[in-house]
Design an enzyme around this catalytic site. Structure first.
Site: not given
Ligand code: ASP
Length: 360
Positions: A228, A257-259, A279-280, A282
């Site tokens: 992200t 939908v993510g974070d 990022t990570g 979500g």
């Molecule tokens: N956090 C983002 C999501 O979950 C993905 C990511 O950061 O890699 O949509």
């Protein structure tokens, strides 16, 4: 080459000199005031701080999986993003403009999972999420599950400034974009990259083999799953802002939908405390309300930025989530903790030098 910086960087940032023309103006104005007052004001301007941090996703990023050429491309992408935001801050522009510009550069770069190069849903489509927040007044804008907008971060800002809402999704968000003069893509070809498509096929194949012993070809790295982009900034007025943009996670269900677009989870900014972009995984970052928690620990507990950021990331880890975050506080201190083997990240050091790091 191993870079010397620790996982959690914490820096007293930047004393950049504000522009000389401002001093001249100030002197002109001082016809009614004293030259001494003007000089004092100029000195104050000279010590104004500003700062910028960007990220391009966290995950299992190993030197052994990286070619020098690929590494160079990522580094260049991060440097370009820093440069876009830094130019704005240096001129006295707003942190909001700087974060939007930095994120936009990474959305246009196919290496990052945002805009062009976004990952695919299980249906083989792209659904993009983005958010932006202004720490000065806690105004925020976010879009989720949009499919035909090149730069979701720009639409998030439009939502903040023109829609009367904070968050819009899908067709409604795109109809609003069109009404506001934003061009919609006729289809999703623009977002396609072979690498993201292959990652989807790999994950689907791994799913099929889940019951048996997965072969080496089915080993899924975090790189295949997510990544992200985000930026946080402090401008010369002392205003903080954060922006985040993503394609989400590979093979996500359509509609997931993510974070990233959730204010208080993947994106948050408050002049009283800090600006955060995460990022990570979500789902975990939403449950841990990461962005707002970092801010709340500073506001209500009096924690430092570094301590607050690490505390919240530890909470994510306890839930089982991996990832990282970037943050900057109202004094210009920065923190970049992550609990994966790497996070694409960059910041501008106190001498105005761009520092870009990838591995732990
Ligand atoms: N956090 C983002 C999501 O979950 C993905 C990511 O950061 O890699 O949509």
């Amino acid at each position: 080459m191993k870079l010397p910086h620790a996982i959690n960087c914490y820096f007293a940032l930047m004393l950049f000199s504000a522009a000389a023309p401002a001093f001249a103006q100030e002197l002109a104005r001082s016809i009614t005031g004293s030259a001494e007052q003007a000089r004092e004001k100029h000195l104050k301007m000279q010590t104004r701080k500003f700062g910028l941090v960007v990220h391009g996703g966290a995950g299992t990023i190993k030197r052994s999986n990286m070619t020098p050429e690929r590494e160079r491309e990522y580094r260049t992408g991060l440097e370009r993003a820093l440069s876009a935001g830094y130019e704005i801050l240096k001129r006295g522009g707003s942190s909001l403009d700087a974060t939007e510009a930095a994120v936009r550069v990474m959305e246009d770069d196919p290496h990052f999972n945002a805009g062009k190069g976004a990952v695919f849903t299980s249906a083989g489509t792209n659904e993009l999420d983005a958010a932006i927040m202004d720490g000065k007044n806690l105004k925020a804008g976010a879009v989720a599950a949009i499919k035909h907008i090149k730069n979701p971060v720009n639409l998030a800002r439009l939502v903040m400034e023109k829609s009367g809402h904070v968050m819009m999704d899908g067709e409604g968000a795109e109809a609003f974009a069109q009404e506001s003069g934003v061009e919609l893509l006729p289809d999703q070809k623009y977002f396609f990259t072979q690498e993201r498509w292959d990652a989807l096929q790999k994950i689907k194949a791994a799913e099929k083999h889940r019951t048996g012993q997965a072969g080496k070809e089915f080993v899924i790295t975090d790189q295949d799953r997510h990544g992200t982009v985000g930026a946080v900034a402090l401008d010369q007025n002392g205003d903080l802002a954060a922006a985040t943009s993503t394609g989400g996670t590979t093979n996500k269900r359509p509609g997931r939908v993510g974070d990233s677009p959730i204010i208080g989870a993947g994106t948050y900014a408050n002049n009283a405390t800090c600006a955060v972009s995460a990022t990570g995984d979500g789902e975990y970052f939403i449950r841990a309300t990461v962005g707002h928690d970092v801010s709340a620990l500073m506001e209500y507990r009096g924690m430092s930025l570094k301590e607050a950021a690490q505390t919240v990331l530890d909470k994510v880890a306890r839930l089982g989530g991996t990832g990282g975050l970037i943050a900057i506080d109202h004094r210009g201190n920065i923190a970049l903790p992550f609990n994966t083997s790497g996070m694409y990240r960059g910041y501008v050091d106190p001498n105005g030098k761009f520092v870009v790091e990838i591995y732990k």
